[in-house]
Scaffold this active site. Sequence first.
Site, PDB file in Angstrom:
ATOM      1  N   ASN A  84       2.132   7.422   5.776  1.00  0.00           N
ATOM      2  CA  ASN A  84       1.838   8.019   7.099  1.00  0.00           C
ATOM      3  C   ASN A  84       2.640   8.975   7.430  1.00  0.00           C
ATOM      4  O   ASN A  84       3.465   9.603   6.387  1.00  0.00           O
ATOM      5  CB  ASN A  84       1.964   6.971   8.167  1.00  0.00           C
ATOM      6  N   HIS A 114      26.579   9.838  -1.846  1.00  0.00           N
ATOM      7  CA  HIS A 114      27.659  10.653  -1.903  1.00  0.00           C
ATOM      8  C   HIS A 114      28.805  10.005  -2.606  1.00  0.00           C
ATOM      9  O   HIS A 114      28.879   8.744  -2.740  1.00  0.00           O
ATOM     10  CB  HIS A 114      28.171  10.987  -0.562  1.00  0.00           C
ATOM     11  N   ALA A 159       8.860  -3.737   8.956  1.00  0.00           N
ATOM     12  CA  ALA A 159       9.398  -2.603   9.711  1.00  0.00           C
ATOM     13  C   ALA A 159      10.977  -2.698   9.965  1.00  0.00           C
ATOM     14  O   ALA A 159      11.467  -3.804  10.397  1.00  0.00           O
ATOM     15  CB  ALA A 159       8.760  -2.331  11.021  1.00  0.00           C
ATOM     16  N   ARG A 182       9.694 -15.067   3.098  1.00  0.00           N
ATOM     17  CA  ARG A 182       9.057 -16.123   2.402  1.00  0.00           C
ATOM     18  C   ARG A 182       8.072 -15.395   1.477  1.00  0.00           C
ATOM     19  O   ARG A 182       7.919 -14.264   1.362  1.00  0.00           O
ATOM     20  CB  ARG A 182       7.978 -16.729   3.351  1.00  0.00           C
TER      21      ARG A 182
END
Length: 196
Positions: A84, A114, A159, A182
């Site tokens: 997306n 880094h 998310a 789970r």
Amino acid sequence: MTEWEKAQAGYLYDANYDKDIVKLREKCADLCYEFNNCRPSDTGKQNRLLHEILGEIKGTLVVTAPFYVDYGINVTVGNNFYTNHNVTILDGAKVTFGDNVFIAPNCIFSTAGHAIDAEQRAKGLEIALPITVGNNVWIGANVSVLPGVTIGSNTIIGAGSTVNKDIPDGVVAAGCPCRVIREITEDDKNKYPLPE
């Protein structure tokens, strides 16, 4: 050993001042710019550009602009790959996606780290560690996948997660840092209604 060869071998390398590496990034940035400024309906041009940007495409893919990648040549995508809006891939090392990988908006896959030592960091030294994403993986919005991580097949990353360690096959994982919540089970087939 060139700076690029050092990066691929997992050594500290000059990612900021080596002219060959800068040139590779500039070329990819120009291609990404061109891709991101295509008309959404011009899927033919988008597809052609993606084949120029990415190292290997093993089947069909849909990439929704904007899309950013550092080098492109280190990215392999399997069949039925989807991203997306606003996905970024920092591919100083290999980034490999399996088949049927779906990526939600605003995700980052960063092989780049880094130097910890301040002097080395100031000299532009970085490390790059590969990322591997298995088959049938769904990655939710605003996920960051960090250097050296493997995400197993048939897994969902929730998310907002920061994935800083390997995640096994067949689980739902989420959080900051990301952890297994789970296993995915047969009962999950009945989670959402299907039309009769």
